[in-house]
Design an enzyme around this catalytic site. Structure first.
Site, PDB file in Angstrom:
ATOM      1  N   GLU A 115       1.388   2.618 -13.435  1.00 48.73           N
ATOM      2  CA  GLU A 115       0.905   3.636 -12.496  1.00 48.73           C
ATOM      3  C   GLU A 115       1.803   4.864 -12.582  1.00 48.73           C
ATOM      4  OE1 GLU A 115       1.129   2.022  -8.540  1.00 48.73           O
ATOM      5  OE2 GLU A 115       3.290   1.724  -8.631  1.00 48.73           O
ATOM      6  N   ASP A 172       6.546   9.154  -3.514  1.00 48.07           N
ATOM      7  CA  ASP A 172       5.657   9.691  -4.557  1.00 48.07           C
ATOM      8  C   ASP A 172       5.726  11.217  -4.674  1.00 48.07           C
ATOM      9  OD1 ASP A 172       4.643   6.990  -4.642  1.00 48.07           O
ATOM     10  OD2 ASP A 172       3.281   7.488  -3.004  1.00 48.07           O
TER      11      ASP A 172
END
Length: 323
Positions: A223, A16
């Site tokens: 997301e 991420d």
């Protein structure tokens, strides 16, 4: 360039990545995967991250340095577990680490920690940012100084549990023929510790101006929102989750509506895909992760990057990560 499409560090697992440029250097704010032998599930219980390390590179050709632990959940009063994908914003001469985690009731919230250096350490606020929920904050400081935060993720990220405006543990995604859920957007104050506008769902529409539907899993939001600006156009990019694409939509306004444009990147090894986009010395780069190093273990990921290119019409050339 020798660093591209290779794990930037391998002594810990990272995912991420939110990449930013400060003072001529690239700083990367990833989550930190903890290896274990537990099972995967749709709630993301396998992602047990507890702290944040800040990575940095003097240039795209320089070695990547792990600057050590910048924040640990034991130092954050409101957190119970799972400090997932963070971002960072620089305002008022300070660096603000913005991160999601489960509160003491198991509900994902978004919090902030503050420091004088891009590598931390960061001092967390005593409580989360009031009015926030879900995961994957992306903080975008526009040219006029307004600070926008985009956030939200389905399934483990609990976005579908907030459809009524209150947390519903039994909340479900919309029916497949209904408009898909989209990320929240809200303005942050200049200290990045409070919302100064009511959160709303940005619109993501097709070429005819119709909302993308929940069943359109090749295009709908799941997301990992990221916002960047190129040639005066706002680009909202995100993960489709179940189909594992990185895709993007564009608008003339940071608050949308955003028109779907196409795929940014084909699927990587591993279930999740999560990215950031940054300009450095006149070129654009996509930072992302995959699970290649761990042979596909979803919670043992490594951060990578590759150059990103635009066509003359402003569209992004789709990246095939292993070619």
């Amino acid at each position: 360039m020798s660093n591209q499409r290779k794990p930037l560090i391998t002594h810990i697992f990272t995912a991420d990545p939110s990449a930013h440029v400060f003072n001529g250097k690239i700083y990367i704010y990833p989550s930190h995967d903890i290896p274990h032998n537990g099972e995967d599930n749709d709630e993301g219980d396998e992602y047990l991250m507890e702290d944040y390390h800040v990575l940095s590179m003097d240039s795209v050709e320089s070695p990547c340095v792990d600057n050590g632990e910048a924040l640990h959940m034991k130092d954050v009063k409101w957190v119970s577990k799972q400090m997932w994908a963070p971002d960072l914003a620089y305002t008022n001469g300070k660096y603000h680490l913005i991160f999601p985690a489960r509160d003491k009731n198991g509900i994902f919230r978004i919090g902030a920690a503050h420091g004088e250096s891009p590598t931390g350490p960061f001092r967390p606020d005593d409580d989360c940012i009031k009015g926030t929920c879900s995961i994957d904050p992306c903080v975008f400081v526009d040219d006029d100084g307004i600070i926008y935060m985009f956030y939200g993720g389905l399934w483990g990220g609990q976005l579908e549990k907030w459809v009524t405006g209150q947390f519903d543990p039994n909340g479900k995604e919309p029916a497949r023929d209904k408009p898909a859920l989209t990320p929240f957007c809200a303005q942050l104050n200049s200290d990045c510790n409070a919302l100064v506008s009511e959160p709303f769902h940005v619109r993501i529409v097709d070429e005819n101006g119709n909302d993308l539907l929940a069943g359109d899993e090749d295009r709908r939001y799941f997301e990992g929102p990221w916002m960047h600006k190129y040639n005066g156009t706002y680009y909202l990019s995100y993960s489709t989750g179940t189909t594992h694409y990185l895709v993007y939509a564009t608008s003339d306004s940071p608050t949308g509506p955003f028109t779907f444009r196409g795929r940014l990147m084909e699927p990587v090894i591993g279930w999740t895909t999560h990215h950031s986009i940054v300009e450095y010395e006149g070129k654009w780069y996509l930072f992302y992760h995959d699970a290649e190093l761990s042979n596909g273990i979803n919670h043992r990921r490594c951060v990578k990057f590759t150059e990103l290119n635009y066509a003359p019409d402003g569209s992004i050339v789709t990246i095939e990560p292993y070619k």
